[in-house]
Scaffold this active site. Structure first.
Site, PDB file in Angstrom:
ATOM      1  N   LYS A 159      -6.111  -3.662   4.070  1.00  0.00           N
ATOM      2  CA  LYS A 159      -6.420  -4.298   2.799  1.00  0.00           C
ATOM      3  C   LYS A 159      -7.706  -3.733   2.199  1.00  0.00           C
ATOM      4  O   LYS A 159      -7.855  -3.628   0.998  1.00  0.00           O
ATOM      5  CB  LYS A 159      -6.548  -5.812   2.982  1.00  0.00           C
ATOM      6  N   CYS A 184      -3.190  -5.681  21.712  1.00  0.00           N
ATOM      7  CA  CYS A 184      -1.945  -5.268  21.059  1.00  0.00           C
ATOM      8  C   CYS A 184      -2.018  -3.788  20.680  1.00  0.00           C
ATOM      9  O   CYS A 184      -2.974  -3.370  20.042  1.00  0.00           O
ATOM     10  CB  CYS A 184      -1.711  -6.102  19.796  1.00  0.00           C
ATOM     11  N   HIS A 191      -2.053  -3.639  16.725  1.00  0.00           N
ATOM     12  CA  HIS A 191      -3.135  -4.270  15.948  1.00  0.00           C
ATOM     13  C   HIS A 191      -4.504  -4.210  16.608  1.00  0.00           C
ATOM     14  O   HIS A 191      -5.498  -4.555  15.983  1.00  0.00           O
ATOM     15  CB  HIS A 191      -2.786  -5.744  15.680  1.00  0.00           C
ATOM     16  N   HIS A 229       0.847  -1.192   0.000  1.00  0.00           N
ATOM     17  CA  HIS A 229       0.000   0.000   0.000  1.00  0.00           C
ATOM     18  C   HIS A 229       0.885   1.246   0.000  1.00  0.00           C
ATOM     19  O   HIS A 229       2.113   1.147  -0.014  1.00  0.00           O
ATOM     20  CB  HIS A 229      -0.991  -0.033   1.163  1.00  0.00           C
ATOM     21  N   LYS A 239      -6.759   4.183   9.126  1.00  0.00           N
ATOM     22  CA  LYS A 239      -5.571   3.342   9.094  1.00  0.00           C
ATOM     23  C   LYS A 239      -5.606   2.537   7.791  1.00  0.00           C
ATOM     24  O   LYS A 239      -6.662   2.022   7.406  1.00  0.00           O
ATOM     25  CB  LYS A 239      -5.615   2.401  10.309  1.00  0.00           C
ATOM     26  N   CYS A 297       1.398 -11.638  20.096  1.00  0.00           N
ATOM     27  CA  CYS A 297       0.592 -11.122  18.985  1.00  0.00           C
ATOM     28  C   CYS A 297       1.177 -11.673  17.692  1.00  0.00           C
ATOM     29  O   CYS A 297       2.337 -11.408  17.369  1.00  0.00           O
ATOM     30  CB  CYS A 297       0.601  -9.597  18.944  1.00  0.00           C
ATOM     31  N   CYS A 327       2.242  -8.967  15.147  1.00  0.00           N
ATOM     32  CA  CYS A 327       3.567  -8.383  15.390  1.00  0.00           C
ATOM     33  C   CYS A 327       4.652  -9.444  15.389  1.00  0.00           C
ATOM     34  O   CYS A 327       5.825  -9.108  15.318  1.00  0.00           O
ATOM     35  CB  CYS A 327       3.616  -7.675  16.732  1.00  0.00           C
ATOM     36  N   HIS A 360       3.997   1.558   2.180  1.00  0.00           N
ATOM     37  CA  HIS A 360       5.231   0.904   1.729  1.00  0.00           C
ATOM     38  C   HIS A 360       5.955   1.787   0.715  1.00  0.00           C
ATOM     39  O   HIS A 360       7.172   1.838   0.670  1.00  0.00           O
ATOM     40  CB  HIS A 360       4.921  -0.448   1.070  1.00  0.00           C
TER      41      HIS A 360
HETATM   42 ZN   LIG Z   1       0.283  -6.786  17.129  1.00  0.00          ZN
END
Ligand SMILES: [Zn+2]
Length: 518
Positions: free
Chosen positions: A306, A146, A149, A20, A303, A129, A132, A23
């Site tokens: 996908k 987390c 996430h 995305h 955020k 997690c 992560c 990156h």
């Molecule tokens: Zn995480």
């Protein structure tokens, strides 16, 4: 001499999904650094890649009902496609599951840490997690979830190999405070120092092979365990240079390179600024010289995930709006510190305002005036045109200002120095009004000399733009440079627009509808 060698790396993302716009930010920043240093006669090696050996990839493949191999290969291809789409000058692209250089390097790295007495087995229970690939202490979680996430971690109890991170707090602190290991921006350095001062705990560096579904690199001498994906992934920065295969590139680009620069996002700071340098110290290797941390992008205030779909897909954006527009937004609008919000509308507005109207219009006008008033021949070198002092200064100082800004990894400041040339040139045109000089020159030789000086100054501004813009917008810079190169007949080529407007209602579309088009 290798002091002028610079090794620049981006992180190797998980390939559990397609790339995305976030990156794209990191690879474009790295590409600018690589291009700028090459332009200044530095030897550069720019490396990117993908992290294939993640448990996260395994889970995503299962969810998609595909084999891990097929799934990983397809997403890795999408990351490779960023190269041509964004005009990246990546010299080397490592894929941790496919690259033959990687596994021997990871194994050698592991054995070097073991020989230093830094690896031991221990039974461990903790909150993990999978997103992560990391254990969290309860204090690090946000309301039991987390922090990265917002998912509930799993309770995992298993026997793992541990790395004696606790041994390296003092050495890491000394390397960071002495500037041997530079972490930018300063807020991130302070964050790392605070983490070190809080006391470093040994961390787990393996997982049961069974839980990893057989994916990953087995621990040397203990096939019941695979090497923790972060230990594996971080090694890419040296395995790609042939650390495990005896390649000379390792000596050239790691051991004796003047700069070893890692670019990364804030979410993986601890891995790069604490775990990785400690692993290097343990295995007797040089530290990176620079750790450069960027914040995150959001898309339309959300955020990026996908579900953002093609609105945040850099390859699709470059195909539709052009590489220049995507790169310019990333470099010109994303601040040095703090998150930035991407929208297509903002990208278009920025490109239309500065690239089409500012830069493009300037080059087109200058080429057109030289064609009209001087038959396409650029007047020879002239004394500074009256009123052109600010423009001359902007040209003269641009390269130094860009170098200083890039030394601070401040891309917005660097593009501001390029933009200043176009801005001053447009101001100069409005001030001296060359068209009025052209009308008056037939009666007055002094006016002819004045117009020559004005056209020369503007031509030099356009040439400087082609040169200084090259690390940032290589495609556009090449078009500007072509436009400013006299042919064999001594004339500039007939003008063609160096940027097109992107917004609906642009002059091109307006002209079509005025002729009765759709
Ligand atoms: Zn995480």
């Amino acid at each position: 001499m290798t002091a002028s060698h610079t090794y620049i790396t981006t992180t190797i993302p998980y390939v559990n999904a397609r790339p995305h716009i976030g990156h794209a930010l990191e690879v474009v920043q790295a590409d600018v650094l690589a291009r700028f240093r090459r332009q200044h006669a530095d030897r550069v090696r720019f490396q990117a890649g993908t992290d294939d050996n993640s448990l996260k990839n395994v889970l995503a493949a299962q969810a998609a009902g595909q084999s891990v191999r097929e799934f990983v290969d397809r997403n890795a291809e999408a990351f490779l496609a960023l190269g041509p789409a964004l005009s990246l000058t990546v010299d080397d692209f490592i894929r941790t599951s496919r690259d033959l250089r990687h596994r021997p390097g990871v194994e050698r790295f592991w054995q070097a840490c073991a020989a230093a007495g830094d690896l031991y087995r221990k039974r461990y229970e903790g909150l993990y997690c999978t997103g992560c690939e990391q254990f969290y202490s309860p204090a690090e979680l946000r309301a039991g979830r987390c922090p990265e996430h917002d998912t509930e971690p799993q309770r995992v109890a298993e026997e793992n190999w541990f790395f004696r991170l606790s041994r390296y707090g003092g050495a890491l602190r000394a390397a960071i405070t002495s500037g041997e290991l530079r972490i930018e921006p300063a807020g991130r350095r302070n964050e790392v120092l605070a983490f070190i001062d809080g006391g470093l705990e040994d961390f787990s560096v393996s997982r049961p092979a069974e839980r990893a579904g057989g994916w990953g690199i087995p621990v040397p001498g203990d096939p019941s365990q695979v090497i923790y994906v972060w230990f594996d992934a971080l090694c890419n920065y040296v395995t790609a240079l042939g650390y495990g295969t005896g390649d000379d590139a390792y000596r050239q680009w790691w051991v004796s390179a003047g700069r070893r620069v890692h670019l990364l996002g804030k979410g993986v700071l601890r891995f790069h600024a604490v775990y990785w340098p400690a692993m290097l110290l343990s295995s007797g290797q040089s530290l990176p010289t620079d750790i450069v941390v960027h914040d995150y992008l959001t898309a339309g205030g959300q955020k990026i995930s996908k579900s953002s779909g093609s609105s945040a897909d850099p390859v699709a954006l470059a195909a539709e709006y052009g590489t220049d527009a995507v790169r310019w937004w990333l470099l010109r609008e994303v601040p040095r510190v703090g998150d930035a919000d991407f929208t297509i509308e903002r990208m278009i507005a920025r490109a239309d305002d500065e690239l089409a109207n500012g830069l493009g219009n300037l080059v087109n006008r200058v080429v057109a005036m030289i064609a009209r008033y001087r038959g396409g021949r650029v007047p020879g070198p002239q004394p500074v045109a009256a009123g052109g002092e600010d423009l001359t200064a902007a040209i003269r100082h641009a390269d130094g200002r860009i170098a200083a800004a890039l030394e601070d990894f401040d891309f917005r400041q660097a593009t501001a120095a390029v933009w200043a040339i176009a801005d001053e040139a447009n101001r100069f045109i409005n001030r001296v009004r060359p068209w009025e000089l052209a009308r008056a020159e037939s009666a007055d030789a002094a006016v002819t000399r004045q117009l020559d000086a004005v056209l020369r100054a503007l031509f030099e501004a356009c040439s400087a733009l082609g040169r200084e813009l090259a690390p940032f917008l290589p495609d556009a810079a090449a078009r500007i440079t072509d436009q400013c190169a006299p042919g064999d007949d001594g004339q500039l080529p007939a003008g063609s627009p160096v940027f097109r407007r992107l917004a609906p209602g642009s002059s091109a579309r307006a002209a079509v509808s005025a002729r009765g088009g759709h």
